[in-house]
Structures are given as C-alpha cells and as structure tokens.
Motif scaffolding. Structure first.
Motif, PDB file in Angstrom:
ATOM      1  N   PRO A 149       1.681   7.651 -13.059  1.00  0.00           N
ATOM      2  CA  PRO A 149       1.309   7.389 -14.442  1.00  0.00           C
ATOM      3  C   PRO A 149       1.866   8.463 -15.370  1.00  0.00           C
ATOM      4  O   PRO A 149       1.962   9.622 -14.990  1.00  0.00           O
ATOM      5  N   LEU A 167       5.391   1.839 -11.263  1.00  0.00           N
ATOM      6  CA  LEU A 167       4.950   1.297  -9.977  1.00  0.00           C
ATOM      7  C   LEU A 167       6.174   0.953  -9.140  1.00  0.00           C
ATOM      8  O   LEU A 167       7.162   0.435  -9.652  1.00  0.00           O
ATOM      9  N   LEU A 211       2.803  -1.380  -2.051  1.00  0.00           N
ATOM     10  CA  LEU A 211       2.941  -0.283  -3.009  1.00  0.00           C
ATOM     11  C   LEU A 211       3.439   0.968  -2.297  1.00  0.00           C
ATOM     12  O   LEU A 211       2.848   1.403  -1.314  1.00  0.00           O
ATOM     13  N   ALA A 261       3.166   5.214  -7.249  1.00  0.00           N
ATOM     14  CA  ALA A 261       2.595   4.932  -8.570  1.00  0.00           C
ATOM     15  C   ALA A 261       2.527   6.251  -9.310  1.00  0.00           C
ATOM     16  O   ALA A 261       1.875   7.187  -8.854  1.00  0.00           O
ATOM     17  N   TYR A 317       7.333  -0.847  -5.428  1.00  0.00           N
ATOM     18  CA  TYR A 317       6.926  -1.672  -4.293  1.00  0.00           C
ATOM     19  C   TYR A 317       8.091  -1.897  -3.331  1.00  0.00           C
ATOM     20  O   TYR A 317       9.226  -2.116  -3.766  1.00  0.00           O
ATOM     21  N   THR A 354       3.340   3.317 -16.894  1.00  0.00           N
ATOM     22  CA  THR A 354       2.940   3.513 -15.494  1.00  0.00           C
ATOM     23  C   THR A 354       4.067   3.015 -14.595  1.00  0.00           C
ATOM     24  O   THR A 354       4.442   1.848 -14.659  1.00  0.00           O
TER      25      THR A 354
END
Lengths: 207, 207
Positions: free
Chosen positions: B193, B200, B188, B191, B202, B198
């Motif tokens: 929100p 995300l 990760l 992140a 990676y 949300t």
C-alpha cells in the motif's frame, strides 16, 4: 463518535456474488469462494455457531475487530429473506438489525441478542434508528449491493472496508453498479494483506 | 525464465478507463484520475520525457522495477492508435513493441529504442515473437482491456499486477469484462500500500 461503515468481501473485479443467483443459490455460482477465508476464522465461526476452532491469525484479529465495533446493522429486504432461511436459530448479529422494507411488521426478537426491526420509511429513518441503537458503537450497512449503493449515493457512508479475494468473477453481482461515483471520494486509510485476502479500508467523504 | 505479465492501474470497481471514451477522450471521463499517481513518479516522468523531478518513494521504486523488467510489449491496435497521437517523438517503450492488428505493415522504428512490429497472425505468434525479443527480460501485455482478456482466456498470462486507485468509477471500461474466470486462478504474491495507490500482485495459473 459512531461511524457508518460498509464491510464486504469482493472479487478483484468488484463482484460480491457470482452469476445465476436465486433463492437456492443466494451467492451465485462460485460466490462462496469470495468468503471462504471468512469461514475459516475463529471469530466468525463462533458468531455463526459453526463449531470450535478456526484460524487465529491476522485475518481473525480483523474479523474480531469488525464484530466488536458493530452496534447495529442495516440490511436490505432481500438479504434478510435469504438469511432468514440459512442463519441458525441464534441469528449471528447479536445486536439490533434494521431491515429496509415496504411492509409494516412488528420487531422479531431472536435468541442470542438479535432483534430485527422493520423500517418502511426510508434510508434516513433506518440510519437514525440504527445510530440511536448503536450508541457509541458503529453502524454497519451490511448489504446487499443495492442498499450499499443507496447509502453511498446519499453520502451517508463514512468508511468502506473491502476484503479483496484473489479471484475474478467475470460476471456477477457488482457492488458498485449504479453508484454515482461523482458524489463521494475515497482515501485509503489501511491496507493489510494476508495470504488469503487483502483488507482495504477507505475513508469516504462527499465530493 | 522470462515471464508474461499484465500491469495496469484500475479503480476499486475494476475499471481501467471512465465512461464516454472516444478518440479525443481515450481514458474516458475521470479516467486520468486512475493514473494520476503515476504521472508524479520520477521514473515514469523520465520515460515519457515529462521533465525533471517527480516523486522518489516506494511508488517510484515499484515503477522503476516494472520498467526495468520489460523486454518487450504487446499492444492492441486501438491502444497503439490512441498512443500514436499522444506519445512523444521518442515513444516511451524503449524496447520492441508487438501490435496485434489485421493489417500487414513494415516495422516502424522510433528514436529512443522503440520499434513497433505489426503482427497479423494472432496471439500466440505475437507472444512468441515478443518472448524471443525480450530474451531474459519479461513480456508485458500492455493492453487494452480486450487484449488482456484474450491473453487471460488463452491461459498465457503468468502474473497480474494491479495498482488499485482509491476511487470508484461506477460506469466505465472494465478490465475483466468478457474474461472466462473458470480458466485461471489467482494467488496473491505481493501487496504494497502507498497513500496514493495499492499495488497488488498475483500469480496466475490455469485452473
């Protein structure tokens, strides 16, 4: 007012266990990796008597909060049976646990505050008894996936807390398999990223 | 250095489209709900010529950043064919798009800066051409799911950006179906929100 909630670790592709599950491999292949972060947390280690130490950061604070809010648990039969062989003598719940089953069996009291009650007359009955036992605290639908699915489909879950592990399973036990998604709606009420996991929290309402 | 990335909207249970997909229902039942937030964003509306206005908050800033970083796209044949009938005259890419196909077809230049190039000699070839076209900018593997899966399994994706919509599909087109999850690892790296979704992010590396 006491809430009914689900709190589970899950992969980015929606799995709570890996493939090839069985009695000797309850989390399936690579399933333990979903929960690796949890075993590092001080509060979780204490609840399972895994020994001193552990992380004390944001993840641990969240785990502590979850443990503190639980007044009663509801478990599926399979999860109980899998746990029965791996939990320590002091089962980690330390509060009443209602096990959905088809059998009739007297309550089983464990040292450390956990008593298992076996409920053979359905979801509503188990929830009613769990609510009564929890008092002001909350009721956790602890799993497995099938039990969570049944409570979601019955419109009885009020909060869904998911810790998304940074991994993809590809194939495994999917939390939401069989869920009738038209029956409920989610609203994000919290998202806390940590390096090891992303904590998402949703309010659940009937559609 | 130019990066190869995936950026997709997905449900909490890993679906990028709903059930019952077909030529007249390319996103499947309820699939549009996964992307509803996107259609509200000013930057996305401008790219699709959906008219003035739109949200200008954090979600929009993220969409702007994504649009800005893309120097070339790679698309599957089916996604191209579905888009061909629904994109406006000015296709929304505004940069070179490499379509994986088995046919031989000359490039198709659209007003507004989009040129579709048809590649019939495989993933590596399409990526090589997309990298060359993108220059300093990044290459987006735009979809569909099958193309993303092929690039993930080939170890060619470097970043995975997922916007998790607050919904469960239960049944639908799963992004990671068929992925060989032992071949790559996620870490990760971001992140964010927002009330609607949300975000995300990676880093992907080979295992």
């Amino acid at each position: 007012m006491s809430k009914v909630f689900v709190n589970l670790g899950m992969t980015l592709d929606g799995c709570i266990a890996g493939p090839n599950r069985g009695p000797k491999n309850p989390l399936g292949d690579r399933g333990i990796a979903i929960h690796e972060w949890l075993f590092e947390q001080r509060a979780f280690r204490a609840s399972l008597k895994l020994g001193e130490g552990g992380e004390t950061g944001e993840d641990n604070r969240i785990v502590e909060g979850t443990i503190r809010r639980i007044g009663a648990n509801i478990l599926g039969k399979r999860m109980f049976e899998e746990g029965e062989v791996s939990w320590p003598e002091e089962a980690p719940f330390r509060c009443p646990v209602f096990v959905l089953t088809h059998e009739s069996r007297p309550p089983w009291e464990r040292p450390g505050g956990t008593t298992f009650h076996f409920v053979n007359d359905g979801l509503d009955s188990a929830l009613g008894r769990a609510r009564a036992a929890a008092g002001e605290k909350d009721v956790r639908i602890s799993g497995g996936a099938n039990v969570v699915m049944q409570y979601l489909n019955a419109g009885l879950v009020e909060e869904l807390e998911i810790a998304i592990a940074p991994m993809v399973m590809g194939d495994g036990l999917r939390l939401f398999d069989g869920v009738d998604a038209r029956k409920f709606e989610l609203r994000l009420i919290g998202a806390i990223p940590s390096p090891s996991v992303t904590h998402l929290r949703y309010a659940v309402s009937r559609s």
